[in-house]
Design a protein around this motif. Structure first.
Motif, PDB file in Angstrom:
ATOM      1  N   ARG A   1      -6.477   0.197   5.403  1.00  8.46           N
ATOM      2  CA  ARG A   1      -7.158  -0.953   4.816  1.00  8.46           C
ATOM      3  C   ARG A   1      -8.357  -0.522   3.983  1.00  8.46           C
ATOM      4  NH1 ARG A   1      -7.538  -4.651   9.990  1.00  8.46           N
ATOM      5  NH2 ARG A   1      -8.007  -2.587  10.772  1.00  8.46           N
TER       6      ARG A   1
ATOM      7  N   PHE B   1     -16.841 -12.544   1.450  1.00  9.35           N
ATOM      8  CA  PHE B   1     -16.358 -11.710   2.561  1.00  9.35           C
ATOM      9  C   PHE B   1     -14.840 -11.621   2.634  1.00  9.35           C
ATOM     10  CE2 PHE B   1     -20.456 -13.588   3.574  1.00  9.35           C
ATOM     11  CZ  PHE B   1     -21.223 -12.460   3.712  1.00  9.35           C
TER      12      PHE B   1
ATOM     13  N   PHE C   1     -11.674  -9.865   0.926  1.00 11.49           N
ATOM     14  CA  PHE C   1     -11.276  -8.831  -0.030  1.00 11.49           C
ATOM     15  C   PHE C   1     -10.416  -9.413  -1.131  1.00 11.49           C
ATOM     16  CE2 PHE C   1     -12.401  -6.323   3.658  1.00 11.49           C
ATOM     17  CZ  PHE C   1     -13.053  -5.252   3.093  1.00 11.49           C
ATOM     18  N   SER C   2      -9.527 -10.323  -0.750  1.00  8.81           N
ATOM     19  CA  SER C   2      -8.551 -10.849  -1.702  1.00  8.81           C
ATOM     20  C   SER C   2      -9.068 -12.068  -2.456  1.00  8.81           C
ATOM     21  CB  SER C   2      -7.278 -11.221  -0.938  1.00  8.81           C
ATOM     22  OG  SER C   2      -7.625 -12.166   0.059  1.00  8.81           O
TER      23      SER C   2
ATOM     24  N   ARG D   1       1.446  -6.453   3.153  1.00 12.36           N
ATOM     25  CA  ARG D   1       0.744  -7.526   3.866  1.00 12.36           C
ATOM     26  C   ARG D   1       0.873  -8.842   3.106  1.00 12.36           C
ATOM     27  NH1 ARG D   1      -2.437  -2.962   5.097  1.00 12.36           N
ATOM     28  NH2 ARG D   1      -2.581  -2.644   7.348  1.00 12.36           N
TER      29      ARG D   1
ATOM     30  N   GLY E   1     -10.337 -13.281  14.390  1.00  6.86           N
ATOM     31  CA  GLY E   1      -9.532 -13.182  15.615  1.00  6.86           C
ATOM     32  C   GLY E   1      -8.241 -12.441  15.347  1.00  6.86           C
TER      33      GLY E   1
ATOM     34  N   CYS F   1     -16.344  -4.382   8.479  1.00  5.64           N
ATOM     35  CA  CYS F   1     -15.624  -4.057   7.244  1.00  5.64           C
ATOM     36  C   CYS F   1     -15.696  -5.215   6.238  1.00  5.64           C
ATOM     37  CB  CYS F   1     -14.173  -3.688   7.560  1.00  5.64           C
ATOM     38  SG  CYS F   1     -13.340  -2.898   6.187  1.00  5.64           S
ATOM     39  N   HIS F   2     -15.490  -6.432   6.710  1.00  2.00           N
ATOM     40  CA  HIS F   2     -15.512  -7.576   5.785  1.00  2.00           C
ATOM     41  C   HIS F   2     -16.920  -7.858   5.229  1.00  2.00           C
ATOM     42  CE1 HIS F   2     -11.395  -9.275   5.676  1.00  2.00           C
ATOM     43  NE2 HIS F   2     -11.261  -8.382   6.641  1.00  2.00           N
TER      44      HIS F   2
ATOM     45  N   CYS G   1     -13.862  -6.020  12.449  1.00  2.77           N
ATOM     46  CA  CYS G   1     -13.515  -7.000  11.413  1.00  2.77           C
ATOM     47  C   CYS G   1     -14.796  -7.389  10.668  1.00  2.77           C
ATOM     48  CB  CYS G   1     -12.907  -8.272  11.980  1.00  2.77           C
ATOM     49  SG  CYS G   1     -11.829  -8.108  13.406  1.00  2.77           S
TER      50      CYS G   1
ATOM     51  N   VAL H   1      -7.716 -18.232   7.015  1.00  2.00           N
ATOM     52  CA  VAL H   1      -6.974 -17.241   6.243  1.00  2.00           C
ATOM     53  C   VAL H   1      -6.249 -16.344   7.246  1.00  2.00           C
ATOM     54  CG1 VAL H   1      -7.091 -15.555   4.373  1.00  2.00           C
ATOM     55  CG2 VAL H   1      -8.892 -17.267   4.602  1.00  2.00           C
ATOM     56  N   ILE H   2      -4.976 -16.090   6.975  1.00  2.00           N
ATOM     57  CA  ILE H   2      -4.162 -15.308   7.912  1.00  2.00           C
ATOM     58  C   ILE H   2      -3.522 -14.147   7.150  1.00  2.00           C
ATOM     59  CG2 ILE H   2      -2.154 -15.378   9.460  1.00  2.00           C
ATOM     60  CD1 ILE H   2      -2.734 -18.331   9.920  1.00  2.00           C
TER      61      ILE H   2
ATOM     62  N   ARG I   1       0.825  -1.214   0.000  1.00  2.00           N
ATOM     63  CA  ARG I   1       0.000   0.000   0.000  1.00  2.00           C
ATOM     64  C   ARG I   1       0.851   1.252   0.000  1.00  2.00           C
ATOM     65  NH1 ARG I   1      -5.594  -0.065   1.368  1.00  2.00           N
ATOM     66  NH2 ARG I   1      -6.377  -2.181   1.198  1.00  2.00           N
TER      67      ARG I   1
ATOM     68  N   VAL J   1      -6.829 -13.208  11.656  1.00  2.31           N
ATOM     69  CA  VAL J   1      -7.227 -14.534  11.196  1.00  2.31           C
ATOM     70  C   VAL J   1      -8.729 -14.557  10.935  1.00  2.31           C
ATOM     71  CG1 VAL J   1      -7.364 -16.966  11.870  1.00  2.31           C
ATOM     72  CG2 VAL J   1      -5.405 -15.600  12.591  1.00  2.31           C
ATOM     73  N   ALA J   2      -9.120 -15.247   9.876  1.00  2.00           N
ATOM     74  CA  ALA J   2     -10.534 -15.541   9.636  1.00  2.00           C
ATOM     75  C   ALA J   2     -10.647 -17.057   9.528  1.00  2.00           C
ATOM     76  CB  ALA J   2     -11.010 -14.883   8.350  1.00  2.00           C
TER      77      ALA J   2
HETATM   78  C1  HEC Z   1     -11.554  -1.034   7.350  1.00  2.00           C
HETATM   79  C2  HEC Z   1     -11.695  -2.355   6.782  1.00  2.00           C
HETATM   80  C3  HEC Z   1     -11.109  -3.562   7.476  1.00  2.00           C
HETATM   81  C4  HEC Z   1     -11.152  -3.916   8.790  1.00  2.00           C
HETATM   82  C5  HEC Z   1     -11.712  -3.152   9.962  1.00  2.00           C
HETATM   83  C6  HEC Z   1     -10.547  -5.230   8.884  1.00  2.00           C
HETATM   84  N1  HEC Z   1     -10.149  -5.663   7.647  1.00  2.00           N
HETATM   85 FE1  HEC Z   1      -9.379  -7.454   7.213  1.00  2.00          FE
HETATM   86  N2  HEC Z   1      -8.973  -6.816   5.337  1.00  2.00           N
HETATM   87  C7  HEC Z   1      -9.351  -5.588   4.801  1.00  2.00           C
HETATM   88  C8  HEC Z   1      -8.821  -5.472   3.453  1.00  2.00           C
HETATM   89  C9  HEC Z   1      -9.029  -4.294   2.510  1.00  2.00           C
HETATM   90  C10 HEC Z   1      -8.115  -6.650   3.200  1.00  2.00           C
HETATM   91  C11 HEC Z   1      -7.325  -7.045   1.937  1.00  2.00           C
HETATM   92  C12 HEC Z   1      -5.847  -6.761   2.115  1.00  2.00           C
HETATM   93  C13 HEC Z   1      -5.500  -5.311   1.795  1.00  2.00           C
HETATM   94  O1  HEC Z   1      -6.009  -4.765   0.817  1.00  2.00           O
HETATM   95  O2  HEC Z   1      -4.699  -4.733   2.557  1.00  2.00           O
HETATM   96  C14 HEC Z   1      -8.271  -7.477   4.388  1.00  2.00           C
HETATM   97  C15 HEC Z   1      -7.790  -8.773   4.494  1.00  2.00           C
HETATM   98  C16 HEC Z   1      -8.027  -9.599   5.563  1.00  2.00           C
HETATM   99  C17 HEC Z   1      -7.758 -11.019   5.574  1.00  2.00           C
HETATM  100  C18 HEC Z   1      -7.287 -11.830   4.383  1.00  2.00           C
HETATM  101  C19 HEC Z   1      -8.511 -12.285   3.577  1.00  2.00           C
HETATM  102  C20 HEC Z   1      -9.176 -11.145   2.825  1.00  2.00           C
HETATM  103  O3  HEC Z   1     -10.276 -10.725   3.233  1.00  2.00           O
HETATM  104  O4  HEC Z   1      -8.595 -10.652   1.849  1.00  2.00           O
HETATM  105  C21 HEC Z   1      -8.083 -11.463   6.810  1.00  2.00           C
HETATM  106  C22 HEC Z   1      -7.971 -12.879   7.322  1.00  2.00           C
HETATM  107  C23 HEC Z   1      -8.546 -10.337   7.576  1.00  2.00           C
HETATM  108  N3  HEC Z   1      -8.518  -9.218   6.780  1.00  2.00           N
HETATM  109  C24 HEC Z   1      -8.938 -10.404   8.898  1.00  2.00           C
HETATM  110  C25 HEC Z   1      -9.352  -9.281   9.616  1.00  2.00           C
HETATM  111  C26 HEC Z   1      -9.564  -9.275  11.037  1.00  2.00           C
HETATM  112  C27 HEC Z   1      -9.383 -10.455  11.962  1.00  2.00           C
HETATM  113  C28 HEC Z   1      -9.952  -8.011  11.367  1.00  2.00           C
HETATM  114  C29 HEC Z   1     -10.257  -7.459  12.725  1.00  2.00           C
HETATM  115  C30 HEC Z   1      -9.269  -7.625  13.758  1.00  2.00           C
HETATM  116  C31 HEC Z   1     -10.005  -7.249  10.124  1.00  2.00           C
HETATM  117  N4  HEC Z   1      -9.625  -8.046   9.100  1.00  2.00           N
HETATM  118  C32 HEC Z   1     -10.412  -5.941  10.073  1.00  2.00           C
HETATM  119  C33 HEC Z   1     -10.132  -4.663   5.428  1.00  2.00           C
HETATM  120  C34 HEC Z   1     -10.449  -4.658   6.762  1.00  2.00           C
END
Ligand code: HEC
Length: 198
Positions: free
Chosen positions: A194, A168, A170-171, A67, A138, A159-160, A156, A91-92, A61, A114-115
């Motif tokens: 993010r 759910f 993003f990637s 990441r 988590g 946003c997801h 988490c 997914v980590i 980014r 982690v998801a």
């Molecule tokens: C504001 C939005 C936002 C929040 C809040 C957020 N994420 Fe995400 N997450 C993203 C984005 C966007 C990506 C894709 C990677 C990137 O673009 O940096 C991602 C990627 C991930 C991934 C990899 C799978 C994927 O979705 O691509 C995991 C697992 C994940 N996040 C877990 C978490 C967890 C656990 C939390 C809370 C502790 C969290 N995220 C909070 C936006 C968010």
């Protein structure tokens, strides 16, 4: 003889008092370790995920954070077969942050996210009031696997939730491309933090 007997009685008394004290000291109630219904145990971070999991994507980014994204390997064949992700797919994501004085160098943020997908999660297991597909989220310390409790896990979910069309994740596009090619997908996002990119 009598003196010895009296002495023995006193000694026995002292021993009994001491035993009583030590037993009352040992008498601490140890809380039973929590038992969970099968499939509802808390998420556990596998500490060897870099060796055991598939590194399917790297996202860089504009704020210099890089990441790495990993998935449990069984998921790849299911994706190729067009099937749902296997139970307990994990997914980590880990973040490498630029060192302020030397931004070309990075350090690993000890907090990894982690998801985990399970059909058995109940609402009570989630830090949210509604489901995000089959996922639970988590945050963990990557070095010792301890859960990080001061991270707002409800964020988490919210946003997801916005990427429901991608299961759910993003990637998800990068995950599909990895399954097809076997190559770690690299992408650059011109937005910091993010914020959603594509
Ligand atoms: C504001 C939005 C936002 C929040 C809040 C957020 N994420 Fe995400 N997450 C993203 C984005 C966007 C990506 C894709 C990677 C990137 O673009 O940096 C991602 C990627 C991930 C991934 C990899 C799978 C994927 O979705 O691509 C995991 C697992 C994940 N996040 C877990 C978490 C967890 C656990 C939390 C809370 C502790 C969290 N995220 C909070 C936006 C968010």
């Amino acid at each position: 003889m009598r003196i010895i007997t009296v002495f023995s009685v006193i000694l026995l008394g002292i021993v009994l008092v001491a035993m009583n004290q030590s037993s009352s000291r040992d008498n601490i109630t140890i809380p039973p370790s929590p038992t969970y219904q099968l499939g509802r145990e808390p998420i556990e971070l596998p500490l060897n995920y870099r060796e055991q999991f598939v590194h399917y994507a790297t996202v860089e980014r504009s704020d210099g954070v890089i990441r790495h994204l990993y998935i449990s390997p069984q998921a790849i064949q299911s994706i190729l077969n067009g099937e749902e992700l296997p139970e307990r797919t994990m997914v980590i994501i880990e973040a490498y942050r630029p060192i302020p004085d030397n931004p070309s160098m990075h350090y690993l943020d000890p907090e990894v996210h982690v998801a985990e997908s399970r059909s058995t999660w109940q609402i009570a297991d989630l830090a949210a009031s509604s489901r995000v597909g089959t996922w639970n989220f988590g945050a963990f310390n990557a070095e010792n696997g301890q859960p990080i409790t001061d991270t707002a896990l409800n964020d988490c979910f919210s946003c997801h939730e916005s990427v429901s069309s991608r299961n759910f994740l993003f990637s998800n596009p990068q995950l599909e491309a990895y399954a097809q090619t076997g190559k770690t997908q690299y992408s650059y996002c011109p937005r910091a933090g993010r914020a959603i990119c594509r």
